[in-house]
Scaffold this motif. Structure first.
Motif, PDB file in Angstrom:
ATOM      1  N   GLN A  15       0.816  -1.212   0.000  1.00 31.25           N
ATOM      2  CA  GLN A  15       0.000   0.000   0.000  1.00 31.25           C
ATOM      3  C   GLN A  15       0.853   1.267   0.000  1.00 31.25           C
ATOM      4  N   ASN A  16       1.865   1.301   0.857  1.00 29.84           N
ATOM      5  CA  ASN A  16       2.707   2.493   0.970  1.00 29.84           C
ATOM      6  C   ASN A  16       4.095   2.281   0.378  1.00 29.84           C
ATOM      7  N   ALA A  17       4.185   1.340  -0.542  1.00 33.14           N
ATOM      8  CA  ALA A  17       5.476   1.077  -1.189  1.00 33.14           C
ATOM      9  C   ALA A  17       5.909   2.296  -1.995  1.00 33.14           C
ATOM     10  N   PRO A  18       7.222   2.487  -2.175  1.00 34.80           N
ATOM     11  CA  PRO A  18       7.732   3.682  -2.871  1.00 34.80           C
ATOM     12  C   PRO A  18       7.630   3.597  -4.392  1.00 34.80           C
ATOM     13  N   VAL A  19       6.954   2.604  -4.930  1.00 32.86           N
ATOM     14  CA  VAL A  19       6.716   2.517  -6.367  1.00 32.86           C
ATOM     15  C   VAL A  19       5.222   2.309  -6.586  1.00 32.86           C
ATOM     16  N   ALA A  20       4.766   2.593  -7.816  1.00 32.67           N
ATOM     17  CA  ALA A  20       3.354   2.393  -8.135  1.00 32.67           C
ATOM     18  C   ALA A  20       3.095   0.902  -8.338  1.00 32.67           C
ATOM     19  N   VAL A  21       2.050   0.401  -7.677  1.00 31.55           N
ATOM     20  CA  VAL A  21       1.689  -1.012  -7.779  1.00 31.55           C
ATOM     21  C   VAL A  21       0.235  -1.124  -8.216  1.00 31.55           C
ATOM     22  N   THR A  22       0.004  -1.937  -9.240  1.00 32.75           N
ATOM     23  CA  THR A  22      -1.343  -2.215  -9.722  1.00 32.75           C
ATOM     24  C   THR A  22      -1.566  -3.716  -9.621  1.00 32.75           C
ATOM     25  N   ILE A  23      -2.698  -4.116  -9.046  1.00 29.09           N
ATOM     26  CA  ILE A  23      -3.003  -5.535  -8.864  1.00 29.09           C
ATOM     27  C   ILE A  23      -4.312  -5.852  -9.561  1.00 29.09           C
ATOM     28  N   LYS A  24      -4.299  -6.943 -10.319  1.00 29.21           N
ATOM     29  CA  LYS A  24      -5.515  -7.432 -10.969  1.00 29.21           C
ATOM     30  C   LYS A  24      -5.758  -8.871 -10.526  1.00 29.21           C
ATOM     31  N   ASP A  25      -6.893  -9.098  -9.864  1.00 31.29           N
ATOM     32  CA  ASP A  25      -7.269 -10.440  -9.433  1.00 31.29           C
ATOM     33  C   ASP A  25      -7.791 -11.203 -10.640  1.00 31.29           C
ATOM     34  N   SER A  26      -7.337 -12.445 -10.796  1.00 31.81           N
ATOM     35  CA  SER A  26      -7.743 -13.227 -11.968  1.00 31.81           C
ATOM     36  C   SER A  26      -9.236 -13.528 -11.986  1.00 31.81           C
ATOM     37  N   SER A  27      -9.886 -13.409 -10.832  1.00 26.67           N
ATOM     38  CA  SER A  27     -11.322 -13.685 -10.776  1.00 26.67           C
ATOM     39  C   SER A  27     -12.160 -12.452 -11.057  1.00 26.67           C
ATOM     40  N   SER A  28     -11.493 -11.336 -11.362  1.00 30.22           N
ATOM     41  CA  SER A  28     -12.214 -10.082 -11.566  1.00 30.22           C
ATOM     42  C   SER A  28     -11.465  -9.216 -12.563  1.00 30.22           C
ATOM     43  N   ASP A  29     -12.207  -8.288 -13.198  1.00 28.47           N
ATOM     44  CA  ASP A  29     -11.569  -7.345 -14.132  1.00 28.47           C
ATOM     45  C   ASP A  29     -11.158  -6.064 -13.426  1.00 28.47           C
ATOM     46  N   SER A  30     -11.509  -5.930 -12.178  1.00 24.47           N
ATOM     47  CA  SER A  30     -11.198  -4.697 -11.458  1.00 24.47           C
ATOM     48  C   SER A  30      -9.720  -4.629 -11.113  1.00 24.47           C
ATOM     49  N   LEU A  31      -9.222  -3.425 -10.949  1.00 22.60           N
ATOM     50  CA  LEU A  31      -7.821  -3.195 -10.611  1.00 22.60           C
ATOM     51  C   LEU A  31      -7.734  -2.509  -9.256  1.00 22.60           C
ATOM     52  N   TRP A  32      -6.726  -2.890  -8.502  1.00 23.98           N
ATOM     53  CA  TRP A  32      -6.449  -2.228  -7.236  1.00 23.98           C
ATOM     54  C   TRP A  32      -5.161  -1.432  -7.392  1.00 23.98           C
TER      55      TRP A  32
END
Length: 557
Positions: A145-162
């Motif tokens: 969450q507070n990592a110093p780089v941008a992180v995008t996560i996509k769950d394989s069971s959903s099309d939504s991105l975190w």
């Protein structure tokens, strides 16, 4: 539950291919603590449920819980163990460098009899069953969450991105975009709040045994370096164009070509709104070229001592106006023009460029404009020097008529045309009557005036395609391309009439005698034609001067 300052994101250098560390033996381990009131002691460490002397020796180096907490990347390990000893079970996530490279673990802290056991499982090694998928995703999100780089996560069971905090601040979208695992990093750009940002990204799969349950993209902001690279490429392109223009300018034969090249190059290299090129003519600056952004009212001229251009020329240095409105001498054509750059072209003129933005010209713009102006100045100087050499070589400095050097070149061209197209070519030889008497009685300066006056009178009569050549002393030749002998005779009479009329109007006592002949075609040459014209001239003088004589064979008797 984890130390933010201890987090170092995986794949920072994008060298690893997954979250699994090469040393698979540390995918799982346990630490066992004995709690006696507030005293906490690490009593055992195991792998795969078995005590491990090497591991025990390794952890024994961290004798107190404070050092162990720091090593494991767990904030306040003592409090967690104490709560567990009181029956409070805790799940946590941590990142540790204890085994070399950063490794990410999910851990369970629970009471086990009179001891407290913490079981660590490396994130990549978790068996992500359907029942635990959400727990694993949530735990990983907590880590990054507070990592110093941008992180995008996509769950394989959903099309939504975190998106983590940095990704949101950078302007990444929660809409679906490229999340296919890659072997190599790639550069992507995105528009956010009117600004283009650049990121170097890498996509991996989080594994559930042999299948992935989530795709993770790590993105490092490289906007500054990427913009610097792009600016460097732009600068190199501008320098390359400048060299190309310099080469073109070196080949230009006329100033008009130089003017066109200059303004076109300014548009291609400097990329501003308005360009103006003003050249000195006498006491004025004459606008030779402007861009289409400025209304062109024809040949516009103004005093070379006035305004911004006048000061630029007088001071001989570049003037920069970050805000035109603050310069009382500036007279912009439009209120939209906000800043300006004025550069001298030696003593030849001034180049000006204008922008609709305030303070639009940085040091690189100024340097490029000055380099371009220097090349143009050199080109104008070269052309004018060549013209001056040509004038001194081929033209008589006193009268402006062609010299004998000019005669050879010009007559060869016209004879070649006459032979090729079977067109007539006539020649006059003209002599000022009693010129020695004029020199002796009035002086040589007056004699020089008479010679110039005669040539000026001749040019009032002949065509632009005809040429006057000073043959020597007070003798002149006139070459008449495309004119037969009858036309030459008619032109000779008009020359005599013009001299007589000007003599009366200006009180100048001077007459001439003229001999006329024509080129005879193949087999004839300029020397023979001049010789015949000379014979005709002498015949005119013998008949009383102030007259003309057409060459006839009897004229030579």
């Amino acid at each position: 539950m984890f130390r933010e300052r201890g987090i170092v994101m995986p794949f920072k250098s994008f060298e690893s291919k997954s979250l699994h560390f090469i040393n698979r033996e540390m995918e799982e381990f346990e630490l066992v603590f004995c709690v006696n009131e507030d005293d906490i002691v690490l009593i055992d460490s195991t792998r795969s449920g078995k005590s491990d002397s090497i591991l025990s020796e390794f952890f024994s180096a961290f004798s107190d819980t404070g050092r162990l907490s720091s090593m494991l990347g767990i904030e306040d390990l003592s409090s967690i163990v104490l709560r567990a000893s009181n029956g409070v079970r805790t799940d946590l996530a941590c990142c540790t460098r204890a085994f070399g490279m950063p490794r990410y673990y999910l851990a369970k802290v629970e009471k086990n009899g009179c001891t407290v056991k913490i079981r660590f499982e490396e994130l990549g090694g978790h068996s992500a069953s359907e029942g635990r998928r959400n727990f694993l995703s949530a735990a990983f999100m907590k880590i990054v969450q507070n990592a110093p780089v941008a992180v995008t996560i996509k769950d394989s069971s959903s099309d939504s991105l975190w998106l983590n905090k940095i990704a949101k601040e950078a302007g990444f979208s929660t809409l679906s975009h490229e999340m296919t695992p890659t072997k190599e990093s790639f550069v992507e750009s995105l528009q956010f709040e009117g600004e283009t940002k650049y990121f170097r990204s890498f996509v991996i799969d989080l594994k559930d045994k042999d299948s992935g349950f989530a795709s993770v993209k790590y993105s490092i902001d490289i906007s500054e370096s990427e913009k610097a690279k792009r600016e460097l490429r732009m600068s190199r392109n501008k320098i390359r164009r400048l060299h190309e223009v310099a080469l073109e300018l070196s080949k230009a034969d006329t100033e008009e070509e130089v003017y066109d090249l200059f303004v076109n190059a300014s548009c291609r290299i400097l990329e501003f709104d308005v360009y103006s090129l003003d050249i000195v003519e006498g006491e004025d600056l004459v606008v030779k070229r402007v861009t289409n952004s400025v209304p062109d009212d024809g040949e516009e001229r103004y005093s070379k001592y006035e305004g911004v251009a006048g000061r630029t020329l007088w001071q001989g240095k570049t003037l920069v106006f970050p805000d035109i409105s603050k310069s009382p001498e500036a007279r912009p054509r439009s209120s939209d023009y906000r800043s300006a750059l004025s550069i001298p072209l030696g003593s030849f003129g001034v180049f000006q460029t204008i922008s609709t933005e305030l303070d639009a010209f940085d040091s690189e713009d100024i340097e490029l404009a000055e380099l371009l102006a220097a090349h143009v100045t050199e080109a104008i100087s070269r052309i004018r020097s060549r013209e001056e050499i040509t004038r001194l070589t081929y033209y008589d400095p006193l009268t402006g008529a062609l010299s004998r050097y000019g005669l050879a070149e010009y007559s060869a061209v016209e004879i070649e045309k006459s032979n090729r197209f079977s067109t007539p070519l006539s020649l006059m030889m003209l002599d000022v009557d009693d010129f020695k008497v004029i020199n002796d009685s009035q002086g040589h300066m007056y004699g020089d005036f008479i010679l110039s006056w005669v040539v000026e009178s001749i040019k009032m009569v002949i065509r632009n395609s005809d040429r006057v050549i000073r043959w020597g002393g007070d003798e002149f030749l006139i070459i008449l391309p495309g004119v037969a002998i009858e036309g030459a005779e008619s032109m000779g009479k008009r020359i005599l009439d013009r001299l007589e009329k000007r003599s009366l109007e200006e009180d100048v006592a001077a007459t001439v005698s003229i001999g006329i002949t024509e080129y005879l075609g193949e087999g004839d040459n300029i020397d023979g034609t001049i010789y015949r014209a000379d014979l005709a001239l002498h015949a005119a003088k013998n008949k009383g001067k102030n007259r003309l004589q057409v060459y006839e064979k009897k004229a030579s008797k």
